[in-house]
Design an enzyme around this catalytic site. Structure first.
Site, PDB file in Angstrom:
ATOM      1  N   CYS A  88      47.319  40.692  38.628  1.00  0.00           N
ATOM      2  CA  CYS A  88      45.915  40.275  39.389  1.00  0.00           C
ATOM      3  C   CYS A  88      46.313  39.818  40.564  1.00  0.00           C
ATOM      4  O   CYS A  88      45.771  40.139  41.884  1.00  0.00           O
ATOM      5  CB  CYS A  88      44.909  39.803  38.541  1.00  0.00           C
ATOM      6  SG  CYS A  88      45.558  38.464  37.420  1.00  0.00           S
ATOM      7  N   HIS A  99      40.504  35.118  42.706  1.00  0.00           N
ATOM      8  CA  HIS A  99      42.004  34.710  42.855  1.00  0.00           C
ATOM      9  C   HIS A  99      41.960  34.317  44.381  1.00  0.00           C
ATOM     10  O   HIS A  99      42.010  35.227  45.202  1.00  0.00           O
ATOM     11  CB  HIS A  99      43.146  35.354  42.479  1.00  0.00           C
ATOM     12  CG  HIS A  99      43.223  35.514  41.008  1.00  0.00           C
ATOM     13  ND1 HIS A  99      42.503  34.747  39.986  1.00  0.00           N
ATOM     14  CD2 HIS A  99      44.102  36.220  40.230  1.00  0.00           C
ATOM     15  CE1 HIS A  99      42.953  34.972  38.668  1.00  0.00           C
ATOM     16  NE2 HIS A  99      43.773  35.965  38.713  1.00  0.00           N
TER      17      HIS A  99
END
Lengths: 352, 352, 352, 352
Positions: B148, B241
């Site tokens: 990710c 993120h």
């Protein structure tokens, strides 16, 4: 030894409150006066301040707040927690009036004749105080500590710089909300969020670091030739700035060498044993997941910088590490109080 | 067009649930089967899963969970949200049995004959699938998306690499807790804290990036000669993120040039218009304090990477920027679904 | 049908922004004007507002903000997101000038001739609007929704009151920070903390509930004889007020009876099918650990109140339950927009 | 006085670690042995425990963990931080073997011959220990403290009950995540959320309170005739349970009377001056927005219960208040250590 009377300017704000907690029961200083803006002047301190901690220390609760004016403040040592919008002028007025101003404000930090000090790192820069007095014709003077994230960074890398010669550093900071004071960061900005911007913060890290690591040369500090690129972020943490750094040195150390230097570091001799000095200015943690602000922020009474994840850096061939320090203690009020202790220990203050 | 029947392996976990949300009402795929561990097999899905979102889509609520076994799953396309402790073997069994495994697991990503794909960045690497089938004698195959945080990083810098030639990158990540799945990060670790360590994460960013940016050369991908140093942290954010990057290029662009390239980027032609593709794979924000995960994570349905703070870097003379992407959507389940769409659009799947 | 032009007063604040999100693409209303304080007037909306969500809707981004003055605003329907410090007078000026003011402000809620409305609960109270017009000699008028925590509470218990006759209620609220607007609650107060006090909030719940549940009697509402004791707290949640209630009824229902009533509740006929009305005004969850704000706050587009833990209460022999609703949608801007839709549907507004 | 050697059972968990912090430097006890599950037995403590605080006290870091077996543990006093899944049997084995088990586990709390003690509230219930020894033929015995939220509640209301006779109470709790131990609550459940359910918690508050407030009558405690309705929620707070209570008394006090009683309360005579006893078991705060867990949780070294918002309740005509106490200190490990001190002070333990 008789305690020296001290005052706090900007006593109602978040940093002012931190000064009060540190000075309420200090072995060398007696917190005698609290000064704040006109709006607060004349009020009982407990009425003027929105106290952020548990309970206001009993010794200051009933003090009447006075204005930030040399005519209203008697103490010879004044700690400045003033906002930068007013600190510039007010601090000069106090210094001109013969007071020793130990300031956390940013206004005078980068002036060539103002000492910018971390007690364990560059206490010899205090010699600038004499230059300042001569040049400005002041009996008092201004001594400053750095910006909170700069202090955390410099505290961690100063011993490495001394040993291996820092050339370049790329740092990302993850800063606590208390660094913005109170009311500071709105909760709708902070909760579950990252804000990738703190005004002027990156510039402060890039500039102040060079002065901290600079060399005293006659009556000036020659800034260190260190190139720094900083990216500063705010994270939902109460206290403790975390710094991820990638470091490039003249003589690239192995991670083991870097760890050894950090582990052995006790700071400048003159800073050891001061009431606010921690036993170890840098505490090295070996666990892979430390430092963590919530768990490590109070290390050394909040005055140690905790360092971990010291590893080789594949880009420069230098060192990567993570440093964390309490932004209000190590990075602000604690640093200033320690600086004042350094002045006392160095005989730079007249007897009380 | 008739919908193709698909299955989700590892359907009860956090990423499995994300697949279900994406596939419950997909225009090209019909979510027909849910597979999970033996412990869940045989149960009604709503009994087997601790559903993390609002409500389980009605179409899957009553499905009976089957085991992760090719004998129990009929669909020709299987999405793998399996944990890496089991994904390695199970995915191979399905591929050997003739299924197209579109996997979010890390196990096969770095195998030379397994495509590691971001649809907008390197769709031509899908050619490895043929190599894989030939070499392994499979009728099915395995196609993977990246980790990710790697996807967030590569999505942002791929257009810059293409234009200016990335040589070195120093990155710090501030990763959301959902990246660790469920139960994942204990709240006593996450609340008001930063954890400066995520196991294997830095290695994944450093390795996968080189493969993503590599050039297809015959039946292999020659990794890009990019040197990357990553420091990964966990922050108390739910989704999204954030990545602070300092980038050094062959041809150093000005910030204006970098912004222009990012602004004009629409991704590879074949990826445009896929059901899961966002209109803009990169959304550039000009405000000084963006991207922020809480506010920008759903940009482009969670499939855009939001980039801000594009500035000159004083250390390399390159570019600094902050990128943020939804780790579950852009960085995991969404990426896999988009990869499957790419396979359909490219005619790499037999007719339904 | 031709859309009616509407304006938002107080368009730059947090609730004003919520109105904009709801009205930017509304089937019945055209958001034509944005009004705010003198400080913002004359600026482009995107310059005047610190936008809290992802992106400002394109249709309003370029609008020029006008002052909150009937002379500067043309729309016949104005939504008021004004702060209570100014809403009292400004709303009256607009109503006197012939505008229909649909207000989220607290100022006029408890006036005997001002309708205080939850569309599904007491739409018949809109009859007060005629009384108001006659009594005050206005062509326009003011219609209000309740305080955000009151709406969450009343939405949940109104069907039970109707069926079993509520006599007494003891409620504790756990309220989201968005209820305090922006900048609102400082993060140093909110992070990892509970603040057991919200100014005036308990009084609002205790008073407004009686008016909501009251019976229209001629040209006034006779307040319900319900005794309420409220304790309000702020918790570190972004959106969604949670309410723990203990309820005492004339005819104590069994938990099964209470659940059945909640489950069958569809709200007043006239409120069904309005663009902003959810299919179910109350959504009953059977899981023991629901409702949860993070997971359930968007139920019914943020307009449903989610209820769980319906159990017998051992103290009164009544019912305990937990209710949760989106404080900005169900509890503020969404409620007001729904009220305006109710006015349109009821023919209480002239043709556009 | 010579210190008594003590052991901690369940020493690696969150409550076990709290025991260690309290006992590492205790004036009366010497922490000599650490016991934990078979998985940890034989390991060095620093290897066996995932330490949650800053640093493991030096005195225990090197201790070898032993199994939770009377044959492996020598100390005469054992503190039990065992999980309830094993505490029932293990604690009995130790008691049968002649040890005094001071337990934080729930298993034996409600047994008629087991003392359930808050040192300041009902120390006279320790007389049950003799009954227990006689009835069970044990030389040792089991003494328990209550559930963390019950202790916070009872500590606050016991002086009011004594003065005015509590009849009914409706309470809502807002509990910290540390109450669930480690790993405990997943961050995806806790961040920005409220979970309106904690298994068995409401029952514990309702039952244990009656025993705490009960009257010792011969060899049994007659439970108090207090009717309690509890709703328990989890909030994203690290330490400190907040309780909103509405109280109905035989003799309804005015808020002033209630405040006076709370203010004057010093707890039972025998509990005063114990090493762990705070100077004030209840600290009354007059500010409208206190207590707050983040700011008040360490009051009295974490052993005081902080009470605020003492007001009239309009429903019963009784009293509303908010109480907050440190769930790990006042509500668990601190309570147990204080109970052991009470046993020593009362001569209920043989000389060391």
């Amino acid at each position: 030894m008789r305690k020296r009377r001290v005052a706090v300017l900007g006593a109602t704000g978040a940093v002012g409150q931190a000064f009060i907690r540190l000075l309420a029961d200090h072995p060398w200083f007696e917190l005698a006066e609290l000064a704040a803006s006109e709006r607060s002047a004349g009020k009982r301190y407990s009425d003027a301040a929105h106290w952020l901690g548990g309970e206001i220390p009993a010794t200051v609760r009933e003090l009447t707040v006075v204005p930030c004016d040399p005519a209203a403040v008697k103490a010879g040592i004044v700690f400045s927690a003033l906002d930068s919008s007013v600190a510039g002028d007010v601090e000069q007025e106090f210094a001109r009036d013969g007071r020793l101003v130990v300031s956390n404000a940013k206004n005078h930090r980068m002036a060539p004749d103002v000492p910018l000090i971390i007690a364990e790192v560059n206490p010899e820069h205090l010699a600038l105080l004499e230059t300042q007095r001569v040049r400005r014709g002041w009996e008092g003077g201004i001594v400053t500590n750095g910006n909170c994230s700069t202090i955390a960074f410099v505290s961690a890398i100063a011993p490495l710089h001394r040993a291996f010669g820092l050339r370049r550093a790329i740092v990302t900071t993850l800063q606590a909300v208390s660094g913005a004071g109170y009311p500071g960061v709105p909760s709708l900005d902070a909760l579950g969020n990252v804000i990738p911007f703190i005004r002027d913060e990156e510039e402060k890290i890039e500039e102040e670091t060079r002065k901290f690591l600079g060399v005293l040369d006659g009556d000036a500090v020659a800034p260190a030739a260190v190139m720094i690129g900083a990216q500063c972020t705010r994270v939902p943490v109460e206290n403790g700035h975390t710094i991820c750094a990638t470091l490039d040195f003249e003589n690239q150390p192995s991670p083991e060498d870097a760890r050894r230097v950090l582990c052995e570091w006790r700071g400048a001799d003159v800073a050891r044993g001061l009431p606010t000095s921690p036993e170890r200015p840098v505490v090295l943690r070996d666990e892979p997941d430390r430092p963590q602000p919530r768990r490590d922020v109070d290390t050394g009474g909040g005055m140690s910088t905790v360092v971990g994840r010291v590893r080789q850096d594949p880009v420069f061939g230098g060192i990567r590490l993570v440093a964390m320090a309490h932004n209000v203690m190590r990075g602000a009020a604690g640093a200033a109080v320690q600086n004042a202790e350094l002045l006392v220990a160095g005989g730079l203050l007249p007897e009380p």
